[in-house]
Design an enzyme around this catalytic site. Sequence first.
Site, PDB file in Angstrom:
ATOM      1  N   LYS A  11       0.817  -1.213   0.000  1.00  0.00           N
ATOM      2  CA  LYS A  11       0.000   0.000   0.000  1.00  0.00           C
ATOM      3  C   LYS A  11       0.857   1.273   0.000  1.00  0.00           C
ATOM      4  CE  LYS A  11      -3.962  -2.233   2.203  1.00  0.00           C
ATOM      5  NZ  LYS A  11      -4.863  -2.203   3.378  1.00  0.00           N
ATOM      6  N   PHE A  59     -16.073   3.250   6.269  1.00  0.00           N
ATOM      7  CA  PHE A  59     -14.671   3.575   5.999  1.00  0.00           C
ATOM      8  C   PHE A  59     -14.335   3.647   4.516  1.00  0.00           C
ATOM      9  CE2 PHE A  59     -14.847  -1.078   6.544  1.00  0.00           C
ATOM     10  CZ  PHE A  59     -14.250  -1.507   5.356  1.00  0.00           C
ATOM     11  N   ARG A  87      -0.992 -14.535   4.082  1.00  0.00           N
ATOM     12  CA  ARG A  87      -1.713 -13.884   5.178  1.00  0.00           C
ATOM     13  C   ARG A  87      -0.955 -14.031   6.504  1.00  0.00           C
ATOM     14  NH1 ARG A  87      -6.332 -11.658   3.989  1.00  0.00           N
ATOM     15  NH2 ARG A  87      -7.272 -11.843   6.061  1.00  0.00           N
ATOM     16  N   THR A  93      -4.667  -7.673  10.607  1.00  0.00           N
ATOM     17  CA  THR A  93      -5.024  -6.432   9.912  1.00  0.00           C
ATOM     18  C   THR A  93      -4.635  -5.204  10.730  1.00  0.00           C
ATOM     19  OG1 THR A  93      -6.855  -7.569   8.821  1.00  0.00           O
ATOM     20  CG2 THR A  93      -6.949  -5.165   8.865  1.00  0.00           C
ATOM     21  N   ARG A 104       3.006  -6.379   8.870  1.00  0.00           N
ATOM     22  CA  ARG A 104       2.242  -5.283   9.480  1.00  0.00           C
ATOM     23  C   ARG A 104       2.832  -4.851  10.820  1.00  0.00           C
ATOM     24  NH1 ARG A 104      -3.147  -7.919   7.367  1.00  0.00           N
ATOM     25  NH2 ARG A 104      -3.419  -6.775   5.408  1.00  0.00           N
ATOM     26  N   ASN A 114      -2.058   0.108   6.897  1.00  0.00           N
ATOM     27  CA  ASN A 114      -1.483  -1.130   7.407  1.00  0.00           C
ATOM     28  C   ASN A 114      -0.553  -1.853   6.436  1.00  0.00           C
ATOM     29  OD1 ASN A 114      -3.402  -2.171   5.671  1.00  0.00           O
ATOM     30  ND2 ASN A 114      -4.416  -3.448   7.192  1.00  0.00           N
ATOM     31  N   HIS A 117      -2.041  -5.570   1.571  1.00  0.00           N
ATOM     32  CA  HIS A 117      -3.309  -6.287   1.400  1.00  0.00           C
ATOM     33  C   HIS A 117      -2.979  -7.681   0.903  1.00  0.00           C
ATOM     34  CE1 HIS A 117      -7.266  -7.416  -0.241  1.00  0.00           C
ATOM     35  NE2 HIS A 117      -6.583  -7.834  -1.294  1.00  0.00           N
TER      36      HIS A 117
END
Length: 143
Positions: A11, A59, A87, A93, A104, A114, A117
């Site tokens: 991100k 959000f 993951r 998250t 993260r 964070n 994704h």
Amino acid sequence: MAIERTFSIIKPDAVAKNHIGAIYNRFETAGLKIVASKMLHLTKEQAEGFYAEHSERGFFGALVAFMTSGPIMVQVLEGENAVLAHREILGATNPAQAAPGTIRADFAESIDENAAHGSDAVESAAREIAYFFSAEELCPRTR
């Protein structure tokens, strides 16, 4: 064990902090192979389309604004149980709840920014991969 493909985004917050290489290293160290990648600066329309399932959530506007705030890296990862493996590498998250050593925990500042994704299932991975990549852009790693 099944060889799978999963979709991943680094991100804008992590790209801005120059964490791309460190995050790619985590993927590869965990045995995931990068079979496609590119840098993009999402338009509002692209972000809204990708996150359409969240369009009715409170959000959504902030998410779209964040995801269009700077460049992102999108990549397709391949490996044994790639969806779950990816993951696990990402961590929770919310970075405050992410295990030490996860992406993260190490690279994210908040639940809103964070760092990354990851697809949550093989089916969503296929849909998300197709959103950003054509079949011709995927490069099987045979060596």
